[in-house]
Design a protein around this motif. Structure first.
Motif, PDB file in Angstrom:
ATOM      1  N   LYS A 166      36.823  20.528 -53.163  1.00  0.00           N
ATOM      2  CA  LYS A 166      37.316  19.140 -52.781  1.00  0.00           C
ATOM      3  C   LYS A 166      36.716  18.138 -53.661  1.00  0.00           C
ATOM      4  N   LEU A 167      35.174  18.171 -53.473  1.00  0.00           N
ATOM      5  CA  LEU A 167      34.227  17.262 -54.270  1.00  0.00           C
ATOM      6  C   LEU A 167      34.517  17.452 -55.629  1.00  0.00           C
ATOM      7  N   PHE A 168      34.584  18.582 -56.267  1.00  0.00           N
ATOM      8  CA  PHE A 168      35.044  18.685 -57.879  1.00  0.00           C
ATOM      9  C   PHE A 168      36.132  18.085 -58.144  1.00  0.00           C
ATOM     10  N   HIS A 169      37.091  18.015 -57.330  1.00  0.00           N
ATOM     11  CA  HIS A 169      38.554  17.552 -57.482  1.00  0.00           C
ATOM     12  C   HIS A 169      38.522  16.016 -57.811  1.00  0.00           C
ATOM     13  N   THR A 170      37.600  15.507 -56.698  1.00  0.00           N
ATOM     14  CA  THR A 170      37.635  14.045 -56.457  1.00  0.00           C
ATOM     15  C   THR A 170      36.806  13.599 -57.636  1.00  0.00           C
ATOM     16  N   GLU A 171      35.714  14.133 -58.076  1.00  0.00           N
ATOM     17  CA  GLU A 171      34.527  13.608 -58.982  1.00  0.00           C
ATOM     18  C   GLU A 171      34.750  13.942 -60.430  1.00  0.00           C
TER      19      GLU A 171
ATOM     20  N   ALA B 243      11.884  27.993 -66.371  1.00  0.00           N
ATOM     21  CA  ALA B 243      13.294  28.157 -65.535  1.00  0.00           C
ATOM     22  C   ALA B 243      13.388  27.598 -64.209  1.00  0.00           C
ATOM     23  N   GLU B 244      12.234  28.087 -63.416  1.00  0.00           N
ATOM     24  CA  GLU B 244      12.419  27.959 -62.177  1.00  0.00           C
ATOM     25  C   GLU B 244      12.177  26.247 -61.735  1.00  0.00           C
ATOM     26  N   ALA B 245      11.270  25.850 -62.688  1.00  0.00           N
ATOM     27  CA  ALA B 245      11.274  24.161 -62.636  1.00  0.00           C
ATOM     28  C   ALA B 245      12.471  23.595 -63.151  1.00  0.00           C
ATOM     29  N   LEU B 246      13.235  23.972 -64.063  1.00  0.00           N
ATOM     30  CA  LEU B 246      14.343  23.444 -64.516  1.00  0.00           C
ATOM     31  C   LEU B 246      15.447  23.665 -63.092  1.00  0.00           C
ATOM     32  N   THR B 247      15.454  24.796 -62.735  1.00  0.00           N
ATOM     33  CA  THR B 247      16.466  24.998 -61.565  1.00  0.00           C
ATOM     34  C   THR B 247      16.254  24.157 -60.313  1.00  0.00           C
ATOM     35  N   THR B 248      14.821  23.993 -60.057  1.00  0.00           N
ATOM     36  CA  THR B 248      14.660  23.252 -58.913  1.00  0.00           C
ATOM     37  C   THR B 248      15.223  21.774 -58.976  1.00  0.00           C
ATOM     38  N   GLN B 249      14.998  21.192 -60.421  1.00  0.00           N
ATOM     39  CA  GLN B 249      15.150  19.768 -60.713  1.00  0.00           C
ATOM     40  C   GLN B 249      16.862  19.679 -60.777  1.00  0.00           C
ATOM     41  N   LEU B 250      17.427  20.636 -61.337  1.00  0.00           N
ATOM     42  CA  LEU B 250      18.950  20.780 -61.672  1.00  0.00           C
ATOM     43  C   LEU B 250      19.806  20.957 -60.381  1.00  0.00           C
ATOM     44  N   THR B 251      19.507  21.701 -59.638  1.00  0.00           N
ATOM     45  CA  THR B 251      20.410  22.078 -58.501  1.00  0.00           C
ATOM     46  C   THR B 251      20.985  20.897 -57.750  1.00  0.00           C
ATOM     47  N   PRO B 252      20.165  19.925 -57.324  1.00  0.00           N
ATOM     48  CA  PRO B 252      20.842  18.597 -56.650  1.00  0.00           C
ATOM     49  C   PRO B 252      21.820  18.015 -57.419  1.00  0.00           C
ATOM     50  N   GLU B 253      21.467  18.191 -58.680  1.00  0.00           N
ATOM     51  CA  GLU B 253      22.304  17.286 -59.846  1.00  0.00           C
ATOM     52  C   GLU B 253      23.726  18.050 -59.925  1.00  0.00           C
ATOM     53  N   PHE B 254      23.655  19.366 -59.875  1.00  0.00           N
ATOM     54  CA  PHE B 254      24.863  20.114 -60.140  1.00  0.00           C
ATOM     55  C   PHE B 254      25.496  19.801 -58.703  1.00  0.00           C
TER      56      PHE B 254
ATOM     57  N   LYS C 204      25.927  17.200 -56.858  1.00  0.00           N
ATOM     58  CA  LYS C 204      26.766  15.932 -56.722  1.00  0.00           C
ATOM     59  C   LYS C 204      28.083  16.206 -57.192  1.00  0.00           C
ATOM     60  N   ILE C 205      28.518  16.982 -57.765  1.00  0.00           N
ATOM     61  CA  ILE C 205      29.830  17.299 -58.595  1.00  0.00           C
ATOM     62  C   ILE C 205      30.515  18.555 -58.030  1.00  0.00           C
ATOM     63  N   GLY C 206      29.883  18.939 -57.193  1.00  0.00           N
ATOM     64  CA  GLY C 206      30.894  20.114 -56.471  1.00  0.00           C
ATOM     65  C   GLY C 206      30.322  21.422 -56.914  1.00  0.00           C
ATOM     66  N   LEU C 207      29.235  21.621 -57.846  1.00  0.00           N
ATOM     67  CA  LEU C 207      28.866  22.852 -58.499  1.00  0.00           C
ATOM     68  C   LEU C 207      27.842  23.415 -57.756  1.00  0.00           C
ATOM     69  N   LYS C 208      27.292  24.709 -58.123  1.00  0.00           N
ATOM     70  CA  LYS C 208      26.396  25.374 -57.594  1.00  0.00           C
ATOM     71  C   LYS C 208      25.718  26.225 -58.922  1.00  0.00           C
ATOM     72  N   LEU C 209      24.348  25.733 -59.202  1.00  0.00           N
ATOM     73  CA  LEU C 209      23.607  26.597 -60.188  1.00  0.00           C
ATOM     74  C   LEU C 209      23.167  27.789 -59.800  1.00  0.00           C
ATOM     75  N   GLU C 210      23.849  28.752 -60.520  1.00  0.00           N
ATOM     76  CA  GLU C 210      23.323  30.183 -60.169  1.00  0.00           C
ATOM     77  C   GLU C 210      22.326  30.829 -60.793  1.00  0.00           C
ATOM     78  N   THR C 211      22.156  30.662 -61.817  1.00  0.00           N
ATOM     79  CA  THR C 211      21.024  31.277 -62.677  1.00  0.00           C
ATOM     80  C   THR C 211      20.582  30.191 -64.050  1.00  0.00           C
ATOM     81  N   MET C 212      19.383  30.163 -64.268  1.00  0.00           N
ATOM     82  CA  MET C 212      18.907  29.474 -65.744  1.00  0.00           C
ATOM     83  C   MET C 212      17.951  30.232 -66.249  1.00  0.00           C
ATOM     84  N   THR C 213      17.964  30.132 -67.439  1.00  0.00           N
ATOM     85  CA  THR C 213      17.139  30.998 -68.327  1.00  0.00           C
ATOM     86  C   THR C 213      16.597  30.067 -69.537  1.00  0.00           C
ATOM     87  N   VAL C 214      15.341  30.451 -69.920  1.00  0.00           N
ATOM     88  CA  VAL C 214      14.799  29.749 -71.078  1.00  0.00           C
ATOM     89  C   VAL C 214      14.285  30.709 -71.802  1.00  0.00           C
TER      90      VAL C 214
END
Length: 349
Positions: A140-145, A192-203, A205-215
């Protein structure tokens, strides 16, 4: 009969979506001028969700399963369409399907070096790249945003936005982690953990879930890497004057070999191939003295190197200038510079 066939074609009995594997995230069921038959069937497969939109408003969201579309399964839509007054009538509504499976191996990277604050170096510029995986968590959020009323919305359509989110948050991720750059570069999992912590709330906001992040790689621009290599080399010799001279001699020999004695440094332009050989011999003495912990012996060997190479007062001054450059770049501290300067000036007495 033809009229009845025409009428039947206007009613939709089965609504479903089979993904084609082209990276589609959202797909609108083709309604054209057709209407959904009351009591029709909605099939939502695993890794999918369906959203009913009526008059621009999201009416209902369905997870995996098979649904018979009635007033019991569409209570919100029933209210919007006044089915209590016209229960048997078909209805017209937009139906969007969303893929909720993981979208893997999404690339990210820094096209240009980015500047970050660092506990050890103050400010540095770095390059990095890796990949990540995400999924739609809130259709629903992804559709509206994001996807809106488009017939389809793909991973490729979203790629630039997600890459931008990653780049925008790298500096904040490193600052929030409090981990020095050298530790992050040595342990890419922490990065990668630091990036995941920072990016999870940003994703989110548009209805997405960050599953994995690798550097996969972290590096400095070439000119900064050279300075870092020098600092690491100085860190290995510490404040020991004998070891410092060994380090300087070792750094100078490759230049003599390349330029036939034309390099700058302790011996200057006057040194030729013979002086380079003499330095090589004395370097071996310096290394032996350093291994035995004999600082006095190392200093004597260094003096012998100066004599063999024909060291002049201007050569000592050239060395002091080089030390001054190292101090200006932060490779030497003021105390290290003062100690080495005093040692060199004794040679002029």
């Amino acid at each position: 009969m033809a009229l009845m066939d025409f009428i039947k074609k206007q009613f939709i009995d089965i609504i479903q979506w089979t993904e084609t594997g082209d990276g589609t995230l959202a797909w609108r069921f083709p309604m054209a001028e057709m209407e959904i038959q009351n009591g029709g069937s909605l099939t939502v497969r695993e890794s999918q969700m369906a959203v009913f939109v009526n008059e621009g408003k999201v009416a209902d969201v369905f997870g995996p399963g098979i649904y018979k579309l009635t007033t019991q399964t569409l209570p919100v839509l029933t209210y919007l369409k006044n089915w209590d007054k016209l229960f048997e009538s078909p209805f017209k509504s937009d139906v969007y399907f969303f893929s909720t499976r993981q979208q893997i191996d999404q690339k990210w990277g820094t096209p240009q070096p980015i500047t970050i604050r660092d506990a050890d170096f103050g400010a540095i510029r770095l390059r990095a790249f890796g990949n990540f995986a995400f999924r739609i968590a809130d259709p629903k959020l992804f559709h509206t945003e994001i996807s809106g009323t488009r017939d389809s919305y793909t991973v490729q359509d979203l790629d630039g936005q997600l890459r931008g989110l990653v780049l925008q948050n790298i500096s904040n991720a490193i600052a929030a982690s409090g981990i020095p750059f050298l530790d992050l570069a040595a342990n890419q999992l922490k990065f990668a953990e630091a990036l995941t912590t920072q990016l999870t709330p940003e994703f989110g906001k548009i209805g997405l879930k960050l599953e994995t992040m690798t550097v996969q790689n972290v590096s400095l621009p070439e000119e900064l890497q050279k300075i870092l290599d020098q600092k690491i080399g100085m860190g290995m010799v510490g404040n020991d004057m004998g070891k410092f001279m060994q380090y300087q001699t070792a750094q100078a020999i490759p230049k003599f070999a390349e330029g036939g004695g034309g390099g700058s440094g302790i011996a200057g332009d006057a040194m030729g191939l013979g002086a380079g050989v003499a330095l090589g011999q004395v370097l071996a003495q310096n290394l032996a003295a350093g291994l035995q912990g004999n600082t006095a012996g190392a200093a004597a060997a260094t003096a012998a190197a100066a004599q063999a190479a024909g060291v002049k007062p201007e050569d000592v001054m050239a060395t002091l200038e080089k030390l001054g450059e190292l101090k200006a770049k932060g490779i030497l501290t003021q105390e290290e510079f003062d100690a080495k300067k005093a040692e060199l000036l004794k040679k002029l007495v």
